[in-house]
Each structure stands twice: as structure tokens, then as C-alpha cells.
Write a protein that holds these residues in place. Sequence first.
Motif, PDB file in Angstrom:
ATOM      1  N   LEU A 129      15.246  77.491  48.284  1.00 51.86           N
ATOM      2  CA  LEU A 129      15.855  78.430  47.348  1.00 51.86           C
ATOM      3  C   LEU A 129      16.519  77.618  46.238  1.00 51.86           C
ATOM      4  CD1 LEU A 129      16.755  81.374  46.625  1.00 51.86           C
ATOM      5  CD2 LEU A 129      18.842  80.889  47.929  1.00 51.86           C
ATOM      6  N   GLU A 130      16.080  77.843  45.018  1.00 47.47           N
ATOM      7  CA  GLU A 130      16.688  77.116  43.889  1.00 47.47           C
ATOM      8  C   GLU A 130      18.062  77.709  43.578  1.00 47.47           C
ATOM      9  OE1 GLU A 130      15.786  75.601  39.312  1.00 47.47           O
ATOM     10  OE2 GLU A 130      14.226  76.661  40.447  1.00 47.47           O
ATOM     11  N   LEU A 186      18.967  67.494  45.521  1.00 45.52           N
ATOM     12  CA  LEU A 186      18.687  67.312  44.101  1.00 45.52           C
ATOM     13  C   LEU A 186      17.255  66.816  43.952  1.00 45.52           C
ATOM     14  CD1 LEU A 186      20.155  67.484  41.336  1.00 45.52           C
ATOM     15  CD2 LEU A 186      20.578  65.027  41.550  1.00 45.52           C
ATOM     16  N   THR A 187      16.443  67.541  43.180  1.00 46.69           N
ATOM     17  CA  THR A 187      15.055  67.141  42.969  1.00 46.69           C
ATOM     18  C   THR A 187      14.970  66.091  41.865  1.00 46.69           C
ATOM     19  OG1 THR A 187      14.582  68.819  41.281  1.00 46.69           O
ATOM     20  CG2 THR A 187      14.347  69.486  43.589  1.00 46.69           C
ATOM     21  N   GLU A 188      13.809  65.479  41.762  1.00 53.10           N
ATOM     22  CA  GLU A 188      13.615  64.455  40.734  1.00 53.10           C
ATOM     23  C   GLU A 188      13.747  65.024  39.330  1.00 53.10           C
ATOM     24  OE1 GLU A 188      10.077  62.207  41.185  1.00 53.10           O
ATOM     25  OE2 GLU A 188      10.713  61.244  43.066  1.00 53.10           O
ATOM     26  N   ASP A 189      13.402  66.296  39.149  1.00 51.52           N
ATOM     27  CA  ASP A 189      13.511  66.907  37.822  1.00 51.52           C
ATOM     28  C   ASP A 189      14.847  67.630  37.616  1.00 51.52           C
ATOM     29  OD1 ASP A 189      13.103  69.050  39.482  1.00 51.52           O
ATOM     30  OD2 ASP A 189      11.287  69.780  38.492  1.00 51.52           O
ATOM     31  N   GLY A 190      15.819  67.357  38.503  1.00 53.90           N
ATOM     32  CA  GLY A 190      17.178  67.844  38.292  1.00 53.90           C
ATOM     33  C   GLY A 190      17.493  69.220  38.835  1.00 53.90           C
ATOM     34  N   ARG A 191      16.570  69.853  39.551  1.00 57.51           N
ATOM     35  CA  ARG A 191      16.859  71.156  40.156  1.00 57.51           C
ATOM     36  C   ARG A 191      17.650  70.982  41.454  1.00 57.51           C
ATOM     37  NH1 ARG A 191      12.181  73.523  42.010  1.00 57.51           N
ATOM     38  NH2 ARG A 191      11.211  71.465  41.991  1.00 57.51           N
ATOM     39  N   LEU A 241      18.080  72.519  45.243  1.00 55.30           N
ATOM     40  CA  LEU A 241      17.422  73.353  46.244  1.00 55.30           C
ATOM     41  C   LEU A 241      18.257  73.420  47.510  1.00 55.30           C
ATOM     42  CD1 LEU A 241      13.725  72.013  45.993  1.00 55.30           C
ATOM     43  CD2 LEU A 241      14.712  74.000  44.829  1.00 55.30           C
ATOM     44  N   MET A 242      18.337  74.613  48.098  1.00 51.68           N
ATOM     45  CA  MET A 242      18.870  74.771  49.457  1.00 51.68           C
ATOM     46  C   MET A 242      17.690  75.092  50.365  1.00 51.68           C
ATOM     47  SD  MET A 242      22.590  76.688  49.368  1.00 51.68           S
ATOM     48  CE  MET A 242      22.084  78.167  48.486  1.00 51.68           C
ATOM     49  N   PHE A 243      17.779  74.636  51.617  1.00 50.86           N
ATOM     50  CA  PHE A 243      16.684  74.804  52.563  1.00 50.86           C
ATOM     51  C   PHE A 243      16.998  75.923  53.546  1.00 50.86           C
ATOM     52  CE2 PHE A 243      14.377  73.624  56.506  1.00 50.86           C
ATOM     53  CZ  PHE A 243      13.083  73.642  56.002  1.00 50.86           C
ATOM     54  N   ARG A 244      16.255  77.024  53.443  1.00 50.24           N
ATOM     55  CA  ARG A 244      16.325  78.171  54.342  1.00 50.24           C
ATOM     56  C   ARG A 244      17.763  78.677  54.576  1.00 50.24           C
ATOM     57  NH1 ARG A 244      12.165  77.753  59.281  1.00 50.24           N
ATOM     58  NH2 ARG A 244      12.146  80.005  58.886  1.00 50.24           N
ATOM     59  N   PRO A 245      18.551  78.872  53.526  1.00 49.63           N
ATOM     60  CA  PRO A 245      19.957  79.267  53.738  1.00 49.63           C
ATOM     61  C   PRO A 245      20.111  80.624  54.409  1.00 49.63           C
ATOM     62  CG  PRO A 245      19.345  79.501  51.427  1.00 49.63           C
ATOM     63  CD  PRO A 245      18.223  78.765  52.099  1.00 49.63           C
TER      64      PRO A 245
END
Length: 356
Positions: free
Chosen positions: A353-354, A77-82, A84-88
Motif C-alpha cells: 500500500l503506497e 522506501l523505494t528506489e524512486d522515493g515512494r 510502501l507499507m506491507f499488508r497493513p
Amino acid sequence: MTIDIKIEKTTSPKTKPETKGLVFGSKFTDHMFILDYDHGQGWHDPRIVPYQNISMDPAAKVFHYGQTIFEGLKAYLTEDGRILMFRPTKNIERLNLSNERLSIPEIDPELALEALRQLVLIDKEWIPEGEGTSLYIRPFVIATEAALGVAPSLQYKFMIILSPVAAYYAEGINPVKIYVESKYVRAVPGGVGTAKTAGNYAAGLKAQEGATELGYSQVMWLDGVHRKYIEEVGSMNVFFKIDGTVVTPALNGSILHGITRDSIIQLLKHWEIPVEERQLSIDELEEASRSGKLEEAFGTGTAAVISPIGELNWQGEKLTINEGKTGELSAKLYETLTGIQKGAIEDPFGWTLEVK
């Protein structure tokens, strides 16, 4: 390609755990993904259902012949609420490499990615906030055919479960102590060391018990043939900074193709820091320690991300690394990689990847 995944939402949501006190892999979200395989029909019936127990015949082949593989990745979870998955896609690629080695049918990568996306979105409220936290994603395949003949199963289940987690090691980014195993071996070239299969980890439990009794967090494995070349740590690939150059064992057919490992190598090259993938013996490492050339050591993996190593125990001799402190490079790599994963800093590699 249209991918239709049936969704059944829970009618009894669980109480979400507090971020403080989270233990790795001990709590699970409200939902799970299931995909079935039957010989002659292929993979079918993709669905997201409430998290639940599964029922299998006692003769299911996974119990008797260990035909199973798994993966591990994270959503952040990013600070702006998005989200993200890392290299799925790399995890899905490796999952199918493990499938191939264990004679399990390939899973369509697009379906697997869509399953990850939808499941994370359904349980997005479970993604914890805070330093070092994430939603751990565990895809896995088990052989379910009820038959005792030694042959590949004709039936399987592919499932994905989710778990809110904090740091893998209690030490966090503080250095861990590693025991170098000299009695047992884990894998050899031509075996299943490159596959992420349950047996690899079961084979390491005995050595891990002994290391734990001596106060060490993990076991570092030597090669199974010569018993002298460094391979990997139980849950991590491993790197050493020796006289200004970062060295990591080359992928030789018995070492897991770590996605974090690959990311670290790319980061080091991006920063123009010398990095070598090659054979590295425990004798060379011991000599580097004695001469003062062993500057840093760290492990890499999805669960731990970067874990500095402050001490190695080799046949009773303790090799202290960087005075047992976190090294400058280890800290920079950790801050950079976790910053990319959390969306806090620029991702020049296109790794995240968002999920939306």
C-alpha cells in the motif's frame, strides 16, 4: 467517512541516527499516535503528538493483569522515493482479533489505517535507506483504568510508535542456530497463543535466556500438551523443506497467525512448490535430518522477514541443516518478499500500500 486526527508537531526534532549501526527497536521517531477509550464514550480523541513519556496511575490494570496487545509492521522506501507499507490491513485485522481475545474493545479499522498513514507521512524522513532497512511500526493497546478488581478495564490507550531499523538478527540472511525447548511451554489451544499479547513473550524469556547462554539465537517451542509437535520459534513462524515439500505447523489455536507466514505460503503455491500445513513432530524432523531429507529450514516474521536456520539443538543433539548454509529456496523467498516490500519487483498479490 471523514477521519479527523489532531496533529501537534514537535518543536524539538531529534537527531536521526546513521543507517550504519542501527540496532533493532532502539531509536524512535519524533511523533506518536494516541487514541483514548472510556466506557460509555468509546474510542475518542485521535491525535498525533511529539514522542513523549506517558503517565499512568500505579493501579492501571495493564501493570497487574497484563491486559495489553501489540502489532508489528513496516514501511519501506523505494528506489524512486515512494513509501510502501506491507499488508497493513492484515495487521489491523489481527490486532482486533487480539483485542477480542483480551476483552479489549475493537478499534475501527479505517481509523487505524489512517493513523498509520498520517504518522508515517509525518515522520517519513526517518525511513532509512539501504539493504535490509525499514521503518518498524509498533501499534499497541494498554489497559489504563486504575482499579485492582479482576475484570476488563473500562479505559484504554491505543498508541503507535515508529522506529528506524536494520536487520532483526545480527546474522541477517545468514543462518541462525535454534534451541528446541523441552522443559518449558509457551501456549496451548484455548489459551492466548493466537493473540499478540505481551504475556506470550514474557513466558518465553526464561527459555530464551538458557538458549542464549548456549549460543543459540532463538527457542523453538513444542506443543504444550504432547510436548512433541513443533509450533513456532520465539519471534517467528517456522518452515521446513522435507524431501521437496515445504511443511509448516498448522494453525491450531496456540500459534500466531503470521502475516509473513501467510505471504510465504501464497508465494510457494504461486510457484507451484508443494506446501503442507500440518502437525509436524520433532521425531519426524529428527528422522528427516538423519535420512538426509531435511533440505532447508527457515523462520518467517515481520521483524526478520526470512531467517534461514542452519542448526537445531534437540536435547543436546545438533541437527545441521544444509551444511549450515542458506538454502536456495530460503534465499529466493527472501529476495522475492523483500523485493515486493521495497517495490523493486512486481507485486502480483496487491500486498503493498503506497503511503501518500
